[in-house]
Design a protein around this motif. Structure first.
Motif, short mmCIF file in Angstrom:
data_model
loop_
_atom_site.label_atom_id
_atom_site.label_comp_id
_atom_site.label_asym_id
_atom_site.label_seq_id
_atom_site.Cartn_x
_atom_site.Cartn_y
_atom_site.Cartn_z
N HIS A 92 -31.29 -11.69 16.24
CA HIS A 92 -31.40 -11.17 14.88
C HIS A 92 -32.26 -9.92 14.89
N VAL A 93 -31.93 -9.00 14.00
CA VAL A 93 -32.71 -7.78 13.83
C VAL A 93 -33.29 -7.80 12.42
N PHE A 94 -34.62 -7.71 12.34
CA PHE A 94 -35.33 -7.69 11.06
C PHE A 94 -36.11 -6.40 10.95
N ARG A 95 -36.39 -5.98 9.74
CA ARG A 95 -37.33 -4.90 9.52
C ARG A 95 -38.73 -5.47 9.68
N ASP A 96 -39.66 -4.64 10.08
CA ASP A 96 -41.04 -5.06 10.27
C ASP A 96 -41.60 -5.70 9.00
N GLU A 97 -41.28 -5.14 7.86
CA GLU A 97 -41.81 -5.66 6.59
C GLU A 97 -41.22 -7.01 6.21
N ASP A 98 -40.09 -7.40 6.81
CA ASP A 98 -39.46 -8.70 6.49
C ASP A 98 -40.08 -9.84 7.29
N ILE A 99 -40.77 -9.55 8.35
CA ILE A 99 -41.39 -10.59 9.17
C ILE A 99 -42.60 -11.13 8.40
N ILE A 100 -42.66 -12.45 8.27
CA ILE A 100 -43.68 -13.08 7.43
C ILE A 100 -45.04 -13.10 8.10
N GLY A 101 -45.09 -13.38 9.39
CA GLY A 101 -46.37 -13.43 10.08
C GLY A 101 -46.20 -13.74 11.55
N VAL A 102 -47.33 -13.71 12.27
CA VAL A 102 -47.36 -14.03 13.70
C VAL A 102 -47.88 -15.46 13.84
N TYR A 103 -47.21 -16.26 14.64
CA TYR A 103 -47.58 -17.66 14.87
C TYR A 103 -48.38 -17.75 16.16
N LYS A 104 -49.60 -18.24 16.05
CA LYS A 104 -50.48 -18.41 17.22
C LYS A 104 -50.53 -19.90 17.58
#
Length: 102
Positions: A89-101
């Motif tokens: 999948h290709v998303f825009r940076d602004e569409d990514i909700i967060g980073v999971y640690k």
């Protein structure tokens, strides 16, 4: 195999190439889950990132995620790609909700 795809497909601007993480089919106690109980996974691994978006003054705005990050993506949106029988999948940076640690 996914790393070979990431070398061949380079996202432009503020786009991010991800591969969704498949949900586990077995619980910690050993029970196997049916297909209907798993549901979609919102976690994905970042495989490639673009150079970033240009601001109004012409400077480049960097992307917040980097290759190898595990991110949370929305259920819908982005663009699905099928390359070498694998789904990406290709998303825009602004569409990514967060980073999971972990």
């Amino acid at each position: 195999m996914a790393s070979a795809i990431a070398k061949r497909f380079l996202p432009l601007m503020d786009r991010v190439l991800v591969q969704k993480i498949k949900p586990t089919v077995q619980t910690k106690s050993g029970l196997f889950l049916p297909e209907t109980a798993k549901g979609p996974s919102n976690l994905a691994t970042v495989l490639a990132v673009g150079n970033g978006r240009l601001s109004r003054d012409g400077s480049r705005i960097p992307i917040d995620v980097k290759e190898g990050d595990t991110v949370v993506v929305p259920d819908y949106g982005g663009m699905a790609l099928k390359l070498d029988d694998e789904e990406f999948h290709v998303f825009r940076d602004e569409d990514i909700i967060g980073v999971y640690k972990n």
